[in-house]
Design a protein around this motif. Structure first.
Motif, PDB file in Angstrom:
ATOM      1  N   GLY A 230      29.900  13.227 116.577  1.00 17.50           N
ATOM      2  CA  GLY A 230      29.246  13.708 115.374  1.00 17.50           C
ATOM      3  C   GLY A 230      29.098  15.209 115.390  1.00 17.50           C
ATOM      4  N   SER A 232      26.635  17.163 116.234  1.00 18.25           N
ATOM      5  CA  SER A 232      26.002  17.751 117.421  1.00 18.25           C
ATOM      6  C   SER A 232      27.000  17.855 118.572  1.00 18.25           C
ATOM      7  CB  SER A 232      24.783  16.930 117.842  1.00 18.25           C
ATOM      8  OG  SER A 232      25.141  15.590 118.132  1.00 18.25           O
ATOM      9  N   TRP A 308      32.786  19.581 110.788  1.00 16.18           N
ATOM     10  CA  TRP A 308      31.834  18.884 109.906  1.00 16.18           C
ATOM     11  C   TRP A 308      32.480  18.557 108.558  1.00 16.18           C
ATOM     12  CZ3 TRP A 308      30.427  20.357 105.059  1.00 16.18           C
ATOM     13  CH2 TRP A 308      30.662  21.687 104.679  1.00 16.18           C
ATOM     14  N   GLY A 315      25.888  15.429 108.995  1.00 15.84           N
ATOM     15  CA  GLY A 315      24.652  14.708 109.230  1.00 15.84           C
ATOM     16  C   GLY A 315      23.793  14.553 107.996  1.00 15.84           C
ATOM     17  N   GLU A 316      24.230  15.155 106.888  1.00 11.38           N
ATOM     18  CA  GLU A 316      23.460  15.090 105.643  1.00 11.38           C
ATOM     19  C   GLU A 316      24.278  14.496 104.502  1.00 11.38           C
ATOM     20  OE1 GLU A 316      22.215  19.072 104.968  1.00 11.38           O
ATOM     21  OE2 GLU A 316      21.002  19.188 106.790  1.00 11.38           O
TER      22      GLU A 316
END
Length: 465
Positions: A230, A232, A308, A315-316
């Motif tokens: 992910g 992170s 991302w 993550g959003e």
């Protein structure tokens, strides 16, 4: 060199022979009739920013290719500039709604070119929407190659009608899918464009989006369906890459000059064995059970700041476009028989499925390195690709260039007509700013291409001044 469309009979109703570069002549284009299509609208758009006032012509090439042509009312330089489109396209003139020059008509219009682009033959809800292709080989053909020639044909008909003269030079510019279109143009229409700008070319869609992207999705999916790597983990991996590889080229400048020279020790980063395995598969790229490479290379070191958007999400709910492209391509565009909405990249079989994409390979691909016909016609091509491209792997472009050089009799011979620029730290088409701020705005391949075409000066840089 440009192919002049003298074989077509064009009838213009209500346009005086002497009328050109006027609002009245623009409005009169609404009444034009031409083989295989029709004009749907024509209006004058006022000058704004760096764009001059122009006649905007919307036309349809049958059955369903929507085309926009922009004709400067004053200061036409006598030349033509055609732009590609991104993703699965489907949104006419999408690139010109933003500020980037990528896949946009704006760079040409600002310099006095007549310009054009298309939606590639369908209307889509977004650039990842491929539902239009379901059991629709005609639409796939238009997206694959036909829209390129039809856009050029109709644009040149409008140019001759509006100005009373044919254009004397033609340039094509595109990135990603637009880069694929650039490569296809050189192969299928070697005499159509004098100059071509091919950015981050997704020149092998079945190999890239079908095989490689399915590999990436499967590698990052745990047995329970959860995501392994992910945002992170991407940050941790990116920090390790930069720390260990930034200085390999002799300069610590925040970018990886050539990921092929980068060797990273990921131990001690707190990554699980499952995460390390997924990362290794991402770096390696797709292979079959016999270990044979199915697509050149994997995700390059230095691309982690952009993961991302393409791979992991933020993550959003944002990003993760690679899974979206892979899913929709596999459902509706990739296979000789479309599996439909229930298919996912987890269904891709690396033993049998590459062979099931023969029809799309023939319709879509522009990765044939034999561009001798384009070169013999006097064409010049600038190819650029970011070394930090996480979606369209730069290794494919390097492989294409090396094969093209071999066929040309060596790199020096190829350089007479083709210039390759591999840009450290650059995201896919420069969409996101890199660690050192580099993005599309830092590039200008048009100026050196013009110098190459008009003064015979081979390009040495595509950096914007």
């Amino acid at each position: 060199m440009k192919k002049i469309l003298t074989a077509l009979a064009l009838i213009f109703v209500g346009i005086p022979a002497s009328a050109q570069q006027s609002a009245e002549a623009c409005a009169a284009l609404r009444d034009s009739v031409f083989p295989g299509g029709h004009v749907t609208s024509a209006r004058v758009v006022a000058a704004a920013d760096a764009n001059p006032a122009y006649c905007e012509v919307r036309a349809t090439a049958l059955p369903a290719i929507s085309i926009e042509v922009r004709l400067p009312l004053e200061g036409w330089n006598g030349k033509f500039y055609q732009a590609g489109c991104g993703g699965f396209c489907g949104v006419l003139g999408r690139a010109d709604a933003g500020k980037s020059w990528i896949n946009a008509m704006r760079p040409g219009l600002e310099r006095g070119y007549a310009t054009a682009t298309s939606d590639s033959g369908h209307h889509g809800l977004s650039v990842v929407d491929a539902g239009w292709a379901y059991n629709n080989p005609q639409a796939e053909r238009d997206w694959g190659w036909r829209s390129i020639g039809e856009t050029n044909r109709i644009a040149n008909l409008m140019i001759e009608a509006f100005y009373g003269n044919a254009s004397t030079q033609a340039i094509f510019q595109g990135c990603s899918t637009g880069g694929r279109m650039a490569q296809v143009a050189a192969l299928r229409h070697p005499e159509m464009f004098d100059g071509i700008i091919s950015g981050a070319p997704a020149m092998d869609y079945p190999g890239l989006v079908g095989t490689k992207m399915s590999w990436l999705v499967q590698a990052n999916t745990a047995p329970d369906g959860s995501q392994i790597l992910g945002p992170s983990e991407a940050a941790v991996i990116g920090d390790a890459v930069l720390a260990q590889c930034d200085g390999v080229d002799g300069a610590e400048d925040g970018v990886i000059a050539d990921p092929r020279q980068c060797e990273v020790d990921y131990s001690g980063l707190g990554l699980s064995n499952q995460q390390l395995d997924a990362l290794a598969k991402w770096r390696e790229g797709p292979r079959n059970a016999a270990g044979e490479q199915l697509y050149p290379g994997g995700i390059p070191e230095g691309s982690e700041p952009f993961w991302w958007l393409w791979l992991t999400g933020n993550g959003e709910g944002g990003g993760k476009l690679v899974p979206a492209f892979a899913t929709n391509f596999g459902r509706y565009m990739a296979f000789d028989e479309d599996p439909g909405a229930n298919w996912t990249p987890m269904d891709f079989d690396f033993e049998s499925d590459p062979a099931r994409m023969s029809l799309s390979t023939a319709a879509y691909n522009g990765d044939d390195p034999d561009i001798s016909a384009f070169r013999e016609a006097g064409g010049k091509m600038i190819v650029f690709h970011g070394w930090a491209d996480a979606i369209v792997t730069p290794y494919k472009t390097v492989e294409w260039y090396e094969k093209a050089a071999e066929l040309a009799g060596g790199e020096e011979a190829l350089k007479e007509d083709v210039a390759l620029f591999m840009v450290p730290g650059l995201d896919h088409c420069g969409i996101l700013p890199g660690p050192n701020g580099i993005n599309a705005a830092a590039l200008d391949p048009l100026t050196p291409l013009e110098a190459w075409l008009n003064e015979g000066e081979a390009p040495t840089s595509i950096a914007a001044e």
